[in-house]
Scaffold this motif. Sequence first.
Motif, PDB file in Angstrom:
ATOM      1  N   SER A 121       0.911  -1.080   0.014  1.00 17.59           N
ATOM      2  CA  SER A 121      -0.029   0.065  -0.032  1.00 17.59           C
ATOM      3  C   SER A 121       0.721   1.224   0.096  1.00 17.59           C
ATOM      4  CB  SER A 121      -0.907  -0.019   1.191  1.00 17.59           C
ATOM      5  OG  SER A 121      -0.012   0.035   2.419  1.00 17.59           O
ATOM      6  N   GLU A 122       2.173   1.191   0.821  1.00 23.30           N
ATOM      7  CA  GLU A 122       3.134   2.390   0.750  1.00 23.30           C
ATOM      8  C   GLU A 122       3.487   2.460  -0.787  1.00 23.30           C
ATOM      9  OE1 GLU A 122       5.097   2.816   5.182  1.00 23.30           O
ATOM     10  OE2 GLU A 122       5.683   1.140   3.848  1.00 23.30           O
ATOM     11  N   LEU A 123       3.610   1.423  -1.403  1.00 23.21           N
ATOM     12  CA  LEU A 123       4.129   1.538  -2.749  1.00 23.21           C
ATOM     13  C   LEU A 123       3.308   2.231  -3.527  1.00 23.21           C
ATOM     14  CD1 LEU A 123       6.336  -1.713  -3.110  1.00 23.21           C
ATOM     15  CD2 LEU A 123       7.330   0.922  -2.952  1.00 23.21           C
ATOM     16  N   ALA A 124       1.970   1.818  -3.505  1.00 25.40           N
ATOM     17  CA  ALA A 124       0.793   2.126  -4.259  1.00 25.40           C
ATOM     18  C   ALA A 124       0.782   3.834  -4.173  1.00 25.40           C
ATOM     19  CB  ALA A 124      -0.435   1.588  -3.835  1.00 25.40           C
ATOM     20  N   ALA A 125       0.827   4.196  -2.734  1.00 28.39           N
ATOM     21  CA  ALA A 125       0.934   5.715  -2.365  1.00 28.39           C
ATOM     22  C   ALA A 125       2.057   6.350  -3.020  1.00 28.39           C
ATOM     23  CB  ALA A 125       0.689   5.680  -0.713  1.00 28.39           C
ATOM     24  N   LEU A 126       3.050   5.670  -3.309  1.00 30.21           N
ATOM     25  CA  LEU A 126       4.110   6.317  -3.830  1.00 30.21           C
ATOM     26  C   LEU A 126       4.202   6.609  -5.180  1.00 30.21           C
ATOM     27  CD1 LEU A 126       6.864   7.544  -2.805  1.00 30.21           C
ATOM     28  CD2 LEU A 126       7.978   5.105  -3.437  1.00 30.21           C
ATOM     29  N   ALA A 205      10.240   1.575  -9.827  1.00 28.28           N
ATOM     30  CA  ALA A 205      10.065   0.514 -10.420  1.00 28.28           C
ATOM     31  C   ALA A 205      10.991  -0.575  -9.763  1.00 28.28           C
ATOM     32  CB  ALA A 205      10.541   0.540 -11.790  1.00 28.28           C
ATOM     33  N   ALA A 206      12.198  -0.244  -9.246  1.00 29.05           N
ATOM     34  CA  ALA A 206      13.140  -1.202  -8.533  1.00 29.05           C
ATOM     35  C   ALA A 206      12.483  -1.593  -7.104  1.00 29.05           C
ATOM     36  CB  ALA A 206      14.451  -0.282  -8.278  1.00 29.05           C
ATOM     37  N   LEU A 207      11.673  -0.544  -6.530  1.00 28.22           N
ATOM     38  CA  LEU A 207      11.243  -0.914  -5.260  1.00 28.22           C
ATOM     39  C   LEU A 207       9.961  -1.813  -5.646  1.00 28.22           C
ATOM     40  CD1 LEU A 207      10.989   2.489  -3.654  1.00 28.22           C
ATOM     41  CD2 LEU A 207      12.277   0.847  -3.086  1.00 28.22           C
ATOM     42  N   LEU A 208       9.234  -1.618  -6.708  1.00 24.96           N
ATOM     43  CA  LEU A 208       8.107  -2.360  -6.829  1.00 24.96           C
ATOM     44  C   LEU A 208       8.592  -3.944  -7.046  1.00 24.96           C
ATOM     45  CD1 LEU A 208       5.865   0.177  -9.163  1.00 24.96           C
ATOM     46  CD2 LEU A 208       5.166  -1.375  -7.004  1.00 24.96           C
ATOM     47  N   SER A 209       9.751  -3.855  -7.693  1.00 24.24           N
ATOM     48  CA  SER A 209      10.135  -5.323  -8.144  1.00 24.24           C
ATOM     49  C   SER A 209      10.761  -5.887  -7.032  1.00 24.24           C
ATOM     50  CB  SER A 209      11.270  -5.156  -9.349  1.00 24.24           C
ATOM     51  OG  SER A 209      12.483  -4.481  -8.820  1.00 24.24           O
ATOM     52  N   ARG A 210      10.887  -5.415  -5.854  1.00 24.04           N
ATOM     53  CA  ARG A 210      11.524  -5.709  -4.550  1.00 24.04           C
ATOM     54  C   ARG A 210      12.859  -6.280  -4.777  1.00 24.04           C
ATOM     55  NH1 ARG A 210       8.161  -4.070  -0.573  1.00 24.04           N
ATOM     56  NH2 ARG A 210       6.133  -4.596  -0.784  1.00 24.04           N
TER      57      ARG A 210
END
Lengths: 251, 251
Positions: A121-126, A205-210
Amino acid sequence: MATRPIPLHSDPQSGPGAIEPIALTSLAEEAFVKLVQVITSGRYLPGQRLSESELARQLGISRGPLREALGRLEGRLVMRTPRIGIRVIDFRPEEVSQLFIVREALEGMAARLAAEHMTTSELAALGDLLEEHGRQQDISPGQAYHQGVGDDDFHFAIIKGARCEQLERLLLDGLYYQLRLHRLRASAQPGRAKEAFGEHREILAALLSRSPDAAEGCMRRHIRNARLNALSSIQASAASPRETRRQQRSY
Amino acid sequence: MATRPIPLHSDPQSGPGAIEPIALTSLAEEAFVKLVQVITSGRYLPGQRLSESELARQLGISRGPLREALGRLEGRLVMRTPRIGIRVIDFRPEEVSQLFIVREALEGMAARLAAEHMTTSELAALGDLLEEHGRQQDISPGQAYHQGVGDDDFHFAIIKGARCEQLERLLLDGLYYQLRLHRLRASAQPGRAKEAFGEHREILAALLSRSPDAAEGCMRRHIRNARLNALSSIQASAASPRETRRQQRSY
DNA sequence: AAACCCAAAACTGTTGACAGTCGTCAGTAT
DNA sequence: ATACTGACGACTGTCAACAGTTTTGGGTTT
């Protein structure tokens, strides 16, 4: 007045059992916040000497708490000379560069940790934040984005996402004050905003790909570019001595 | 007494034209140095409450300068609760881990810069230092090396070699005080000394080859290992509740 | 015996004042 | 006109004292 009791990062759910809702703020604490606000607002010129008595009178407090607040700002926003007094910090180009180098190290680590610790959810907010920034950039293209708070919001979110209080403290309580002060004088190069926005998308993108490695790499490249931009901007302003370079050293 | 005017890093040839040989030291400055010495010497237990009046009396100064010194130590070696008082900082395991994470980021960057900036003579001196450490390790094997000042000397030299005052300030004025305090309670695992020594040699090799990437990588691996060692050490001491865990919380 | 309440002591946050030092500027000599 | 000298003013570093709050200890009640 409604001054925040804690300078920057006031997250209510920090520790597991840490309950300290009523933060009795001392005068020294309030003076600290006010001083950060005033100095980072660019009201005083870099290198300008400040009088303790004058500041104390303006803040409506005694010199004791004020001196405590100034002691905390020493080396960050003000410089102290033993029997002379205090003056607003005056960045040399090399010190600005070092600021970015430290940021690169710390925020790179923050991005690495954020890739592991941020919730979806934090990533979505970002992502929403970045979209919003994209729209603002379409409306007002130029250097507003990179210098404004929009850039800060993005980095703040990642620093928070790292779940590392020590990192937060160093970055938010120390470096970002200085960075804000520096930005008052240095104007970003045109086109940098668009570049920075693109780099932000890469980081997301890098964060989303963990991927910790990718996140750290992207963040470090982003801040390294910002450093190079700041340096060339400084050199440009030094070459054309406009009003930017006039400094009031009163000693 | 011969107290040093500047806490840790008092290099005479720091800046290019920075001449400040006569450092008029104020009482607050002296109190700061003394407090760091006393607290990092382990005289007080973590979490123990300290009385301002008592400290002021022991130091032979008034409470004004003392409060300034305490303000500078806040968040680093002491914690303040608004209307209650100050107490020696008490690390939770997570905070110790975060300490090493920040160190990994900053010292990794320091090693990177040192690979570019250290002079050949400095590198030679660093080699001599390591040789000396090797001999001491032969004589007294065990955990003396990793915990002692020998480890610090090696890291100090590299931090100096980075030629980055901001990095120096953050590491030496903030983190290393806390690290020293932590080491008083946590004992390193046996065998870690030998490992650490080997990692130091790897770092030196990377510096000698003038490879920033290798230097940063080796340093980060070194500190990451130290962190894992510290964590397992903490967990071990938590499992066997000896005297280490007894904390005097007087509130 | 345990829990509660209240008063005294101790302590923190803050203030105003004092001594020593530094910067400034008028006055004088060259 | 320029450089030096001396005194004045302003400011920093420091201290002792005051008000409000927290802690502690004893006494009382349940």
